[in-house]
Design an enzyme around this catalytic site. Structure first.
Site, PDB file in Angstrom:
ATOM      1  N   CYS A  78       0.841  -1.206   0.000  1.00  0.00           N
ATOM      2  CA  CYS A  78       0.000   0.000   0.000  1.00  0.00           C
ATOM      3  C   CYS A  78       0.873   1.253   0.000  1.00  0.00           C
ATOM      4  O   CYS A  78       1.822   1.352   0.787  1.00  0.00           O
ATOM      5  CB  CYS A  78      -0.908  -0.004   1.228  1.00  0.00           C
ATOM      6  SG  CYS A  78      -1.860   1.515   1.365  1.00  0.00           S
ATOM      7  N   CYS A  93      -0.096   5.615   7.465  1.00  0.00           N
ATOM      8  CA  CYS A  93      -1.451   5.265   7.911  1.00  0.00           C
ATOM      9  C   CYS A  93      -1.407   4.240   9.041  1.00  0.00           C
ATOM     10  O   CYS A  93      -0.630   3.294   9.007  1.00  0.00           O
ATOM     11  CB  CYS A  93      -2.228   4.708   6.721  1.00  0.00           C
ATOM     12  SG  CYS A  93      -3.864   4.117   7.155  1.00  0.00           S
ATOM     13  N   CYS A 143      -3.315  -0.307   8.960  1.00  0.00           N
ATOM     14  CA  CYS A 143      -2.730  -1.652   8.849  1.00  0.00           C
ATOM     15  C   CYS A 143      -1.467  -1.720   9.699  1.00  0.00           C
ATOM     16  O   CYS A 143      -0.715  -0.753   9.771  1.00  0.00           O
ATOM     17  CB  CYS A 143      -2.338  -1.949   7.402  1.00  0.00           C
ATOM     18  SG  CYS A 143      -3.749  -2.126   6.298  1.00  0.00           S
ATOM     19  N   CYS A 175      -5.788   3.252  -0.700  1.00  0.00           N
ATOM     20  CA  CYS A 175      -5.916   2.174   0.300  1.00  0.00           C
ATOM     21  C   CYS A 175      -6.245   0.845  -0.377  1.00  0.00           C
ATOM     22  O   CYS A 175      -7.120   0.779  -1.248  1.00  0.00           O
ATOM     23  CB  CYS A 175      -7.014   2.550   1.304  1.00  0.00           C
ATOM     24  SG  CYS A 175      -7.461   1.225   2.426  1.00  0.00           S
ATOM     25  N   GLN A 181     -20.725  -8.087   9.060  1.00  0.00           N
ATOM     26  CA  GLN A 181     -19.372  -8.621   8.892  1.00  0.00           C
ATOM     27  C   GLN A 181     -18.623  -7.752   7.894  1.00  0.00           C
ATOM     28  O   GLN A 181     -19.226  -7.123   7.020  1.00  0.00           O
ATOM     29  CB  GLN A 181     -19.430 -10.084   8.446  1.00  0.00           C
ATOM     30  CG  GLN A 181     -20.093 -11.003   9.474  1.00  0.00           C
ATOM     31  CD  GLN A 181     -19.309 -11.101  10.795  1.00  0.00           C
ATOM     32  OE1 GLN A 181     -18.119 -10.782  10.863  1.00  0.00           O
ATOM     33  NE2 GLN A 181     -19.984 -11.536  11.857  1.00  0.00           N
ATOM     34  N   PHE A 218     -26.520 -13.104  20.103  1.00  0.00           N
ATOM     35  CA  PHE A 218     -25.800 -11.943  19.564  1.00  0.00           C
ATOM     36  C   PHE A 218     -25.994 -11.957  18.043  1.00  0.00           C
ATOM     37  O   PHE A 218     -25.037 -11.987  17.273  1.00  0.00           O
ATOM     38  CB  PHE A 218     -24.312 -11.969  19.952  1.00  0.00           C
ATOM     39  CG  PHE A 218     -24.065 -12.041  21.437  1.00  0.00           C
ATOM     40  CD1 PHE A 218     -24.046 -10.881  22.197  1.00  0.00           C
ATOM     41  CD2 PHE A 218     -23.881 -13.259  22.076  1.00  0.00           C
ATOM     42  CE1 PHE A 218     -23.820 -10.941  23.578  1.00  0.00           C
ATOM     43  CE2 PHE A 218     -23.657 -13.330  23.444  1.00  0.00           C
ATOM     44  CZ  PHE A 218     -23.632 -12.171  24.198  1.00  0.00           C
ATOM     45  N   ASP A 248     -22.051 -15.389  18.738  1.00  0.00           N
ATOM     46  CA  ASP A 248     -21.060 -14.479  18.125  1.00  0.00           C
ATOM     47  C   ASP A 248     -21.009 -13.189  18.948  1.00  0.00           C
ATOM     48  O   ASP A 248     -21.495 -12.146  18.519  1.00  0.00           O
ATOM     49  CB  ASP A 248     -21.498 -14.199  16.681  1.00  0.00           C
ATOM     50  CG  ASP A 248     -20.545 -13.265  15.945  1.00  0.00           C
ATOM     51  OD1 ASP A 248     -19.432 -13.026  16.437  1.00  0.00           O
ATOM     52  OD2 ASP A 248     -20.925 -12.782  14.862  1.00  0.00           O
ATOM     53  N   CYS A 259     -14.293 -12.498  17.832  1.00  0.00           N
ATOM     54  CA  CYS A 259     -13.279 -11.571  17.303  1.00  0.00           C
ATOM     55  C   CYS A 259     -12.185 -11.330  18.332  1.00  0.00           C
ATOM     56  O   CYS A 259     -11.426 -10.369  18.214  1.00  0.00           O
ATOM     57  CB  CYS A 259     -13.934 -10.251  16.900  1.00  0.00           C
ATOM     58  SG  CYS A 259     -14.837  -9.478  18.245  1.00  0.00           S
TER      59      CYS A 259
HETATM   60  C1  LIG Z   1     -19.907  -9.479  16.704  1.00  0.00           C
HETATM   61  S1  LIG Z   1     -21.520  -8.831  16.482  1.00  0.00           S
HETATM   62  C2  LIG Z   1     -22.278 -10.195  15.703  1.00  0.00           C
HETATM   63  C3  LIG Z   1     -23.584  -9.926  15.018  1.00  0.00           C
HETATM   64  C4  LIG Z   1     -24.071 -11.004  14.069  1.00  0.00           C
HETATM   65  N1  LIG Z   1     -23.897 -12.338  14.611  1.00  0.00           N
HETATM   66  C5  LIG Z   1     -23.408 -10.891  12.717  1.00  0.00           C
HETATM   67  O1  LIG Z   1     -22.589 -11.756  12.381  1.00  0.00           O
HETATM   68  O2  LIG Z   1     -23.695  -9.958  11.978  1.00  0.00           O
HETATM   69  C6  LIG Z   1     -22.099  -8.840  18.116  1.00  0.00           C
HETATM   70  C7  LIG Z   1     -23.529  -8.446  18.279  1.00  0.00           C
HETATM   71  O3  LIG Z   1     -23.820  -8.482  19.683  1.00  0.00           O
HETATM   72  C8  LIG Z   1     -24.703  -7.435  19.977  1.00  0.00           C
HETATM   73  N2  LIG Z   1     -24.549  -7.168  21.423  1.00  0.00           N
HETATM   74  C9  LIG Z   1     -23.596  -6.441  22.048  1.00  0.00           C
HETATM   75  N3  LIG Z   1     -23.760  -6.488  23.382  1.00  0.00           N
HETATM   76  C10 LIG Z   1     -24.850  -7.253  23.606  1.00  0.00           C
HETATM   77  C11 LIG Z   1     -25.528  -7.666  24.784  1.00  0.00           C
HETATM   78  N4  LIG Z   1     -25.104  -7.298  25.986  1.00  0.00           N
HETATM   79  N5  LIG Z   1     -26.605  -8.471  24.652  1.00  0.00           N
HETATM   80  C12 LIG Z   1     -27.032  -8.854  23.442  1.00  0.00           C
HETATM   81  N6  LIG Z   1     -26.430  -8.496  22.281  1.00  0.00           N
HETATM   82  C13 LIG Z   1     -25.349  -7.696  22.365  1.00  0.00           C
HETATM   83  C14 LIG Z   1     -24.282  -6.293  19.074  1.00  0.00           C
HETATM   84  O4  LIG Z   1     -25.352  -5.392  18.869  1.00  0.00           O
HETATM   85  C15 LIG Z   1     -23.895  -7.046  17.804  1.00  0.00           C
HETATM   86  O5  LIG Z   1     -24.971  -7.156  16.933  1.00  0.00           O
END
Ligand SMILES: C[S@@+](CC[C@H](N)C(=O)[O-])C[C@H]1O[C@@H](n2cnc3c(N)ncnc32)[C@H](O)[C@@H]1O
Length: 410
Positions: free
Chosen positions: A63, A69, A72, A146, A246, A273, A341, A367
């Site tokens: 890049c 920057c 990265c 970028c 994502q 989540f 997630d 993550c």
């Molecule tokens: C890593 S993202 C994953 C979202 C989804 N699985 C996706 O792949 O698009 C985490 C999600 O957890 C939600 N979140 C964060 N804190 C939370 C909580 N205390 N209770 C429930 N959901 C929560 C966020 O709004 C977000 O949508």
């Protein structure tokens, strides 16, 4: 005084580390394992660093903005090395809990595939500047070349600058989140002045001029010219402004494949989540799904998407804070599988309930390698086995690690 050192390993933030100097570790920004370097230690950082013997995995940063920057951290390392390093970070995090598991090959998203990015935009004497922050600084660097973000996002840099001119304060900085939807760019701005009538007119002009699907200013102003749709499975979802999605389509597909495989055969799945339905909606092609998510708006978007989707089984949604009010083991009874997630903090309380339930399969997306390993360990203590783990690298050239895993118990 300049001294010669050999770099032992790469730290979590991408700095080279000299492990043992007699005075604790030394961090060598930009150095790679195996490299011989010279430099002067200042506190725990090596300054005036010179690479004497470059590692075979050192490459010329592709890049043009790599030097300035801060977006990265690993442009100077070969792709295979970065993939292996990310895999090793996960292996080490698991090993810290005495866990070992088969690791699948890393799925790295291509260059220029990031479909959402947050640019910083500042007014300047001559107008405005939009880009990413310089390394460890508030200074904004222009990034027209970028290699990470999709070209459609880069094309929005002049828009971000125009937004700063129109509504940025003199000293403050705008955060301009740009997401590439199936129907055009979805732009969400924070940090700007309150919108008055004149600013509203300018925002409408800018949205029209740049043919945006949607432009949101703060939490109160949203101009929707077309619903910014995202295809999730067979459903079209319109996420609320600034909602989580994502980072790349390739990363999303790899994670969806992983979740579908890890829950294969399940007839009832709880997606925890759940966001706007990245996993719930593809899962609903073959299973009944309960999608639980903290954001009411995201739940509503998921529900609307499901109602207009085709060939989907029943999806119920619940807006619920899963940190304070986890789904209990009893509530989970009758579910064959859980997809989970969580954000970076992981899901310790929720995992305890899954561990105490009779759920037999878990698709775990994360993550954060540390909380991922901690949460896997809680399941393993309850009789689960980790069937496989895969790093899905949607953040190439960065130190960010995204993981998918399948766990099951007899
Ligand atoms: C890593 S993202 C994953 C979202 C989804 N699985 C996706 O792949 O698009 C985490 C999600 O957890 C939600 N979140 C964060 N804190 C939370 C909580 N205390 N209770 C429930 N959901 C929560 C966020 O709004 C977000 O949508």
């Amino acid at each position: 005084m300049s001294t010669t050192y050999t770099i032992d390993r790469l730290g979590h933030l991408g700095d080279g580390i000299v492990a043992d100097t007699g005075n604790g570790p030394l961090f060598a920004p930009g150095a790679l394992p195996g490299e011989e370097v010279t430099g002067s230690p200042r506190s725990d950082v090596l300054t005036d660093l010179r690479i004497v013997t470059p590692a075979p995995v050192r490459v010329r940063p592709p890049c043009p903005h790599a030097k300035a920057c801060g977006g990265c951290q690993l442009q100077h390392a070969a792709e295979d090395f970065v993939a292996e390093w990310k895999r090793d970070v996960v292996v080490a995090a698991l090993a810290a809990h005495d866990l070992e598991t088969p690791m699948r090959p890393v799925a790295t998203s291509p260059a220029r595939s990031r479909r959402r990015a947050t640019f910083s935009a500042r007014r300047t004497k001559s107008g405005a500047l939009a880009g990413f922050h310089q390394k460890k600084s508030d200074t904004v660097v222009a990034v027209p070349g970028c290699l990470v973000v999709h070209p459609d996002l880069l094309a929005a840099l002049p828009l971000a600058e125009a937004l700063a001119v129109a509504g940025g304060s003199r000293k403050g900085e705008l955060s301009v989140s740009v997401t590439r939807s199936d129907t055009g760019l979805d732009v969400s701005v924070t940090g700007g002045k309150p919108a008055d009538a004149a600013l509203r007119t300018t925002l409408a002009d800018l949205a029209r001029h740049h043919d945006l699907a949607r432009l949101s200013w703060g939490v109160d102003e949203t101009l929707e010219r077309r619903p910014p749709r995202h295809r999730l499975g067979t459903a079209d979802v319109v996420p609320p402004p600034g909602a989580f999605l994502q980072a790349t389509p390739q990363g999303e597909a790899a994670l969806q494949d992983a979740v579908l495989e890890a829950t294969d055969g399940a007839r009832r799945v709880a997606d925890l989540f759940a966001g706007c339905g990245t996993f719930a909606l593809p899962l609903a092609a073959r299973a009944e799904v309960l999608a639980v998510e903290g954001s009411r708006e995201m739940c509503a978007a998921l529900d609307r998407g499901w109602r207009h989707g085709t060939g989907l089984r029943h999806v119920s949604t619940a807006a619920r804070d899963l940190f304070r009010d986890s789904l209990t083991a009893e509530e989970l009874s009758g579910f064959d599988a859980v997809a989970i997630d969580p954000p970076r903090a992981g899901a310790a309380a929720q995992m305890a309930q899954i561990a105490a339930s009779d759920v037999a399969r878990v698709a775990h997306v994360s993550c954060n390698p540390q909380t991922f390993a901690r949460d896997c360990a809680a399941l393993v203590r309850a009789g689960f086995r980790i069937d496989w783990v895969q790093v899905v690298d949607q953040f190439r050239w960065s130190t960010h690690v995204e993981i998918a895993a399948a766990l099951s118990r007899a």
